[in-house]
Design a protein around this motif. Sequence first.
Motif, PDB file in Angstrom:
ATOM      1  N   GLN A 296     -10.287  -9.063   6.335  1.00 44.17           N
ATOM      2  CA  GLN A 296     -10.543  -7.865   6.425  1.00 44.17           C
ATOM      3  C   GLN A 296     -10.298  -6.719   7.116  1.00 44.17           C
ATOM      4  OE1 GLN A 296     -11.340 -10.822   9.603  1.00 44.17           O
ATOM      5  NE2 GLN A 296     -12.831 -11.370   9.086  1.00 44.17           N
ATOM      6  N   ILE A 297      -8.675  -6.867   7.625  1.00 51.16           N
ATOM      7  CA  ILE A 297      -7.574  -6.291   7.208  1.00 51.16           C
ATOM      8  C   ILE A 297      -7.794  -4.326   6.502  1.00 51.16           C
ATOM      9  CG2 ILE A 297      -5.373  -4.823   7.428  1.00 51.16           C
ATOM     10  CD1 ILE A 297      -4.203  -7.526   7.138  1.00 51.16           C
ATOM     11  N   SER A 298      -9.019  -3.329   7.353  1.00 52.67           N
ATOM     12  CA  SER A 298      -8.760  -1.960   7.683  1.00 52.67           C
ATOM     13  C   SER A 298      -8.008  -1.076   7.351  1.00 52.67           C
ATOM     14  CB  SER A 298      -9.546  -2.112   8.917  1.00 52.67           C
ATOM     15  OG  SER A 298      -9.736  -1.214   9.515  1.00 52.67           O
ATOM     16  N   ARG A 299      -8.540   0.442   6.501  1.00 53.90           N
ATOM     17  CA  ARG A 299      -7.628   1.259   6.751  1.00 53.90           C
ATOM     18  C   ARG A 299      -7.614   1.660   7.803  1.00 53.90           C
ATOM     19  NH1 ARG A 299      -7.718   7.007   6.590  1.00 53.90           N
ATOM     20  NH2 ARG A 299      -6.227   8.144   4.767  1.00 53.90           N
ATOM     21  N   ARG A 300      -8.023   1.388   8.857  1.00 47.34           N
ATOM     22  CA  ARG A 300      -7.319   1.892  10.032  1.00 47.34           C
ATOM     23  C   ARG A 300      -7.023   1.277  10.846  1.00 47.34           C
ATOM     24  NH1 ARG A 300     -10.216   4.192  14.657  1.00 47.34           N
ATOM     25  NH2 ARG A 300     -11.936   4.969  13.334  1.00 47.34           N
TER      26      ARG A 300
ATOM     27  N   MET B 116       0.892  -1.382  -0.162  1.00 47.91           N
ATOM     28  CA  MET B 116      -0.130   0.114  -0.266  1.00 47.91           C
ATOM     29  C   MET B 116       0.906   1.292   0.245  1.00 47.91           C
ATOM     30  SD  MET B 116      -2.687  -0.512  -0.018  1.00 47.91           S
ATOM     31  CE  MET B 116      -3.452   1.002   0.000  1.00 47.91           C
ATOM     32  N   CYS B 117       1.778   1.317   0.444  1.00 48.21           N
ATOM     33  CA  CYS B 117       3.030   2.285   0.529  1.00 48.21           C
ATOM     34  C   CYS B 117       3.319   2.912  -1.098  1.00 48.21           C
ATOM     35  CB  CYS B 117       4.193   2.404   1.249  1.00 48.21           C
ATOM     36  SG  CYS B 117       3.949   2.129   2.736  1.00 48.21           S
ATOM     37  N   PHE B 118       3.083   2.004  -1.741  1.00 51.74           N
ATOM     38  CA  PHE B 118       3.134   2.675  -2.977  1.00 51.74           C
ATOM     39  C   PHE B 118       1.753   3.535  -3.552  1.00 51.74           C
ATOM     40  CE2 PHE B 118       6.760  -0.373  -2.809  1.00 51.74           C
ATOM     41  CZ  PHE B 118       8.098   0.519  -3.290  1.00 51.74           C
ATOM     42  N   LYS B 119       0.980   3.304  -2.901  1.00 52.38           N
ATOM     43  CA  LYS B 119      -0.226   3.764  -4.097  1.00 52.38           C
ATOM     44  C   LYS B 119      -0.982   5.158  -3.430  1.00 52.38           C
ATOM     45  CE  LYS B 119      -1.293  -0.307  -4.773  1.00 52.38           C
ATOM     46  NZ  LYS B 119      -1.181  -0.982  -6.699  1.00 52.38           N
ATOM     47  N   GLY B 120      -0.171   5.516  -2.895  1.00 51.23           N
ATOM     48  CA  GLY B 120      -0.729   7.209  -3.177  1.00 51.23           C
ATOM     49  C   GLY B 120      -0.074   7.944  -1.757  1.00 51.23           C
TER      50      GLY B 120
ATOM     51  N   GLU C  97      -8.028   2.004  -3.393  1.00 48.36           N
ATOM     52  CA  GLU C  97      -7.000   1.070  -3.734  1.00 48.36           C
ATOM     53  C   GLU C  97      -6.832   0.147  -2.977  1.00 48.36           C
ATOM     54  OE1 GLU C  97      -4.827   1.204  -5.990  1.00 48.36           O
ATOM     55  OE2 GLU C  97      -5.669   2.935  -7.029  1.00 48.36           O
ATOM     56  N   ILE C  98      -6.932   0.001  -1.167  1.00 48.33           N
ATOM     57  CA  ILE C  98      -7.019  -1.109  -0.421  1.00 48.33           C
ATOM     58  C   ILE C  98      -7.916  -2.021  -0.819  1.00 48.33           C
ATOM     59  CG2 ILE C  98      -7.440  -1.831   1.548  1.00 48.33           C
ATOM     60  CD1 ILE C  98      -7.425   0.823   3.092  1.00 48.33           C
ATOM     61  N   GLU C  99      -8.648  -2.205  -1.386  1.00 46.94           N
ATOM     62  CA  GLU C  99     -10.014  -2.908  -2.215  1.00 46.94           C
ATOM     63  C   GLU C  99      -9.680  -3.743  -3.403  1.00 46.94           C
ATOM     64  OE1 GLU C  99     -13.055  -3.730  -0.479  1.00 46.94           O
ATOM     65  OE2 GLU C  99     -12.335  -2.533   0.980  1.00 46.94           O
ATOM     66  N   LYS C 100      -8.348  -2.316  -3.990  1.00 49.68           N
ATOM     67  CA  LYS C 100      -8.138  -3.399  -5.262  1.00 49.68           C
ATOM     68  C   LYS C 100      -6.956  -4.258  -4.745  1.00 49.68           C
ATOM     69  CE  LYS C 100      -7.869   0.135  -7.645  1.00 49.68           C
ATOM     70  NZ  LYS C 100      -7.673   1.513  -8.600  1.00 49.68           N
ATOM     71  N   GLU C 101      -6.614  -3.710  -4.142  1.00 49.75           N
ATOM     72  CA  GLU C 101      -4.657  -5.102  -3.449  1.00 49.75           C
ATOM     73  C   GLU C 101      -4.746  -6.405  -3.081  1.00 49.75           C
ATOM     74  OE1 GLU C 101      -0.919  -4.903  -4.525  1.00 49.75           O
ATOM     75  OE2 GLU C 101      -2.576  -2.991  -4.661  1.00 49.75           O
ATOM     76  N   ARG C 102      -6.270  -6.068  -2.399  1.00 47.04           N
ATOM     77  CA  ARG C 102      -6.954  -7.125  -1.534  1.00 47.04           C
ATOM     78  C   ARG C 102      -6.747  -8.044  -2.623  1.00 47.04           C
ATOM     79  NH1 ARG C 102      -9.005  -6.064   3.308  1.00 47.04           N
ATOM     80  NH2 ARG C 102     -11.012  -3.782   3.234  1.00 47.04           N
ATOM     81  N   GLY C 103      -7.454  -7.929  -4.056  1.00 45.28           N
ATOM     82  CA  GLY C 103      -6.851  -8.826  -4.522  1.00 45.28           C
ATOM     83  C   GLY C 103      -5.823  -9.354  -4.970  1.00 45.28           C
TER      84      GLY C 103
END
Length: 423
Positions: A168-172, A53-57, A118-124
């Motif tokens: 299940q991992i969330s942005r929080r 996720m650190c490369f997602k913005g 981006e979190i939702e996309k990266e789950r996949g």
Amino acid sequence: MYKFQVKNFPNGLRLLMVPSKESLSFQITTLVNTGADFETKNLNGISHFLEHMCFKGTKKRPTNLDIAKELDRVGGIYNAFTGREYTGYFVRVAKEYQQLAIDIVSDIYLNSQFPEAEIEKERGVIIEEINMYHDDPKSYIDELWIKLLYGNQPAGWSIAGTKTNIHQISRRDFLTYHQQQYRSQSTLIIVSGNFKTREVTNLIQQAFVSIPRGKAKNKIKAKEKQKQPQLIFEKRNIDQTHIILGVRGINIFDQRRYALNVFDSILSGGMSSRLFQLVRGKLGAAYYIDSGIEAKTDTGYWAVISGLDSKRVELILKEILAEWQSFKKIPVSSQEMTKAKEFMMGQMALAFEDVHKIASFYGTQLLLKKKIENYQEYLRKIKQVTSRDVQKLANDLLKPECLNLAMVGPHSTAKQFKKILHI
């Protein structure tokens, strides 16, 4: 040989500099002392997921494309990795673009926004990464191996995590983990290549001025308890049987590590090594055969890994174990000791022509051990290892109660293999 310098900033952040005037490139690597071994059960996989996720913005670069475009424009090489005790981010560029490299690495390290979309996309993406390794028995055997050694504790969990956790991992969770672990005293910046020390020191200090002060939460030390040989097996309809056969080893602070390195070189140092000549040269029973050492701050292991002719697994295992047994009874000859050491020294010389590799070698030591053993000192310790040291090490480690075997193959049962696990 490349000299190094360590700079300690007032906020606890450390900078390791390994300059090379001859180099045409510059690399910045940021290591943080956190990884899979630091996780809780319900957040297993978050270190690796967060690295993605650190490369997602960031605030300055809102999308992955914004980050990638800047680095692609200058032909940069960039990536990240997650281990059990540390996570790293690096950018390598032509020496003229060092300021850009520092700016981008510090930006993604400190200012990632973890956008919900981006979190939702990266789950996949990560689910498919898990599927990829699971479908490849040569890779999946590693997962079985650590599960066998450590069981249901952080050291025994997958770095990628479980599919349930990834869903299940969330942005929080990301924000909390990032704030908790990515802190000044647990972060090491490594710069290597062609740069001016004073200039880079100032750039790093400015770029990381906002890093949260303090130290990350400590890892949960692995608990080890084994009284007899252990085996784990998964049946698959494949042609080969993939195995990891090994023993519990030693941690990175253990002084026997030099003898273990020489022992490992004797077993698998090149095509003339004992393992290669036995399993591939003599028996013609495998394409790949290797051994390796894993050493962490609290534990470690030594193991042989191979893909074997499924019809001859029992024979090959017996032959390997007999070879191990010989180390306990028969001292290694002076000629073989010399050959193993010279192989190691030659391999290191070839690897360390690259300033960035030697910087990584020094950096992981500094991060985990808080001190650096330089290249020359390491080789001096290797030269001092005796045949008696190797024999003593073999008797210390190659014990039935430390023996473990992980297998993936087409067998209906693995009971017959457990019977031969004795040395």
